[in-house]
Design a protein around this motif. Structure first.
Motif, short mmCIF file in Angstrom:
data_model
loop_
_atom_site.label_atom_id
_atom_site.label_comp_id
_atom_site.label_asym_id
_atom_site.label_seq_id
_atom_site.Cartn_x
_atom_site.Cartn_y
_atom_site.Cartn_z
N TRP A 24 69.82 67.55 -60.97
CA TRP A 24 69.81 68.72 -60.09
C TRP A 24 70.26 68.24 -58.71
N MET A 25 71.56 68.25 -58.49
CA MET A 25 72.14 67.59 -57.34
C MET A 25 72.24 68.50 -56.12
N VAL A 26 71.96 67.93 -54.97
CA VAL A 26 71.96 68.67 -53.71
C VAL A 26 73.37 68.66 -53.11
N PRO A 27 73.92 69.82 -52.73
CA PRO A 27 75.24 69.85 -52.11
C PRO A 27 75.30 68.93 -50.89
N GLN A 28 76.48 68.36 -50.64
CA GLN A 28 76.61 67.37 -49.56
C GLN A 28 76.15 67.91 -48.22
N ALA A 29 76.41 69.18 -47.92
CA ALA A 29 76.02 69.74 -46.63
C ALA A 29 74.51 69.76 -46.43
N LEU A 30 73.75 69.62 -47.52
CA LEU A 30 72.29 69.69 -47.44
C LEU A 30 71.62 68.32 -47.61
N TRP A 31 72.41 67.27 -47.77
CA TRP A 31 71.81 65.94 -47.85
C TRP A 31 70.94 65.70 -46.62
N GLY A 32 69.73 65.21 -46.83
CA GLY A 32 68.84 64.90 -45.72
C GLY A 32 68.02 66.07 -45.21
N ARG A 33 68.31 67.27 -45.68
CA ARG A 33 67.57 68.45 -45.22
C ARG A 33 66.46 68.74 -46.22
N ASN A 34 65.29 68.21 -45.97
CA ASN A 34 64.16 68.36 -46.88
C ASN A 34 62.86 68.40 -46.08
N LEU A 35 61.74 68.52 -46.78
CA LEU A 35 60.46 68.65 -46.10
C LEU A 35 60.13 67.42 -45.28
N ARG A 36 60.55 66.27 -45.73
CA ARG A 36 60.28 65.03 -45.00
C ARG A 36 60.90 65.08 -43.59
N ALA A 37 62.08 65.73 -43.48
CA ALA A 37 62.75 65.82 -42.18
C ALA A 37 62.25 67.00 -41.36
N LEU A 38 61.88 68.08 -42.02
CA LEU A 38 61.60 69.33 -41.32
C LEU A 38 60.14 69.53 -40.92
N LEU A 39 59.25 68.67 -41.44
CA LEU A 39 57.82 68.80 -41.14
C LEU A 39 57.29 67.53 -40.51
N ILE A 40 56.15 67.63 -39.85
CA ILE A 40 55.50 66.41 -39.38
C ILE A 40 54.99 65.64 -40.59
N LYS A 41 54.85 64.34 -40.45
CA LYS A 41 54.49 63.48 -41.58
C LYS A 41 53.18 63.91 -42.24
N ALA A 42 52.20 64.32 -41.43
CA ALA A 42 50.90 64.71 -41.99
C ALA A 42 51.02 65.91 -42.91
N THR A 83 75.27 83.71 -51.38
CA THR A 83 74.85 83.65 -49.98
C THR A 83 74.81 82.22 -49.46
N ARG A 84 74.92 81.25 -50.37
CA ARG A 84 74.83 79.82 -50.07
C ARG A 84 73.52 79.51 -49.32
N VAL A 85 72.43 79.87 -49.97
CA VAL A 85 71.10 79.57 -49.48
C VAL A 85 70.37 78.71 -50.51
N GLN A 86 69.82 77.61 -50.04
CA GLN A 86 68.99 76.73 -50.86
C GLN A 86 67.53 77.10 -50.57
N THR A 87 66.80 77.54 -51.60
CA THR A 87 65.44 78.02 -51.40
C THR A 87 64.44 77.12 -52.11
N LEU A 88 63.46 76.65 -51.37
CA LEU A 88 62.42 75.81 -51.96
C LEU A 88 61.49 76.65 -52.83
N LYS A 89 61.29 76.22 -54.09
CA LYS A 89 60.43 76.96 -55.02
C LYS A 89 59.11 76.25 -55.29
N GLY A 90 59.01 74.97 -54.92
CA GLY A 90 57.78 74.23 -55.15
C GLY A 90 58.00 72.74 -55.06
N VAL A 91 56.91 71.99 -55.13
CA VAL A 91 56.95 70.53 -55.13
C VAL A 91 56.11 70.05 -56.31
N ILE A 155 62.68 77.02 -46.45
CA ILE A 155 61.45 76.34 -46.87
C ILE A 155 60.22 77.25 -46.68
N SER A 156 60.44 78.56 -46.75
CA SER A 156 59.33 79.50 -46.52
C SER A 156 58.21 79.32 -47.54
#
Length: 206
Positions: A24-42, A83-91, A155-156
């Motif tokens: 399940w590969m992430v498009p190149q434009a979205l590499w690095g855009r994940n919860l680790r980058a968008l949230l505080i570590k805690a 729409t070219r939207v990547q939507t988080l469904k769960g972890v 990431i709603s």
């Protein structure tokens, strides 16, 4: 049985059919855009550890555990190609072997695709040819999606489920990581001449 189903690994659930596991590969434009980058570590630690606890620190796909660390957190994304939207469904929790299949591009870059193909066969009950077709289809899909640079990330799910707030500098961090990953890919594959690679499509084809 119905009450237990949410705790049963996917490959053993009677209400599921293969593929239980696929790239399940992430498009190149979205590499690095994940919860680790968008949230505080805690907040990220809380979300990933909750995934571990929910699965009893076992893989949600195969039920196994890794030899060095039991499981790793995997973000499940849904892609809208209109729409070219990547939507988080769960972890969820995945063992390192299953995680390597999901992150196919990273696995290819490290030369471990043969092991990952074998594991796909094992989990899905497939032949080698069936697993290779699945991997090839995933690569074709990645090529198609990576032609576009205007992908957005939603990431709603994390915001609603855990009450987290994206950090202000998250977009800048994600963009910096994206550029770093792209540069590393250029360095690794840019000198391979006419040899095919998963990154050449982006950098050397119009």
């Amino acid at each position: 049985m119905e009450a237990l189903l949410p705790f049963v690994p996917y490959r053993f659930r009677p209400d599921r059919k293969p593929p239980y596991l696929r790239p399940w590969m992430v498009p190149q434009a979205l590499w690095g855009r994940n919860l680790r980058a968008l949230l505080i570590k805690a907040d990220w630690d809380r979300i990933r550890k909750d995934a571990y606890d929910r699965s009893g620190s076992r893989c949600r796909v195969c039920g196994g555990r890794g030899p060095k660390w039991p499981v790793e957190a995997d973000e499940g994304w849904q892609y809208d190609d209109t729409t070219r939207v990547q939507t988080l469904k769960g972890v969820i929790s995945l063992c390192p072997d299953c995680h390597a299949v999901r992150h196919w591009g990273k696995t290819m870059s490290s030369g471990r695709q043969n092991e990952a193909l074998a594991w796909m066969c094992e989990v899905n009950g497939w032949t080698r040819a069936e697993a290779q077709r699945c991997a090839d289809d995933a690569m074709d899909q990645w090529h198609d999606r990576s032609r576009f640079q205007d992908w957005k990330c939603d990431i709603s799910w994390a915001v609603k489920t855990y009450g987290v707030t994206p950090i202000e500098e998250g977009d800048a961090i994600a963009e910096e990581r994206n550029q770093s990953f792209v540069q590393k890919a250029r360095e690794q594959y840019g000198s391979q001449g006419n040899h095919s690679s998963f990154i050449n499509h982006l950098f050397y084809e119009s």
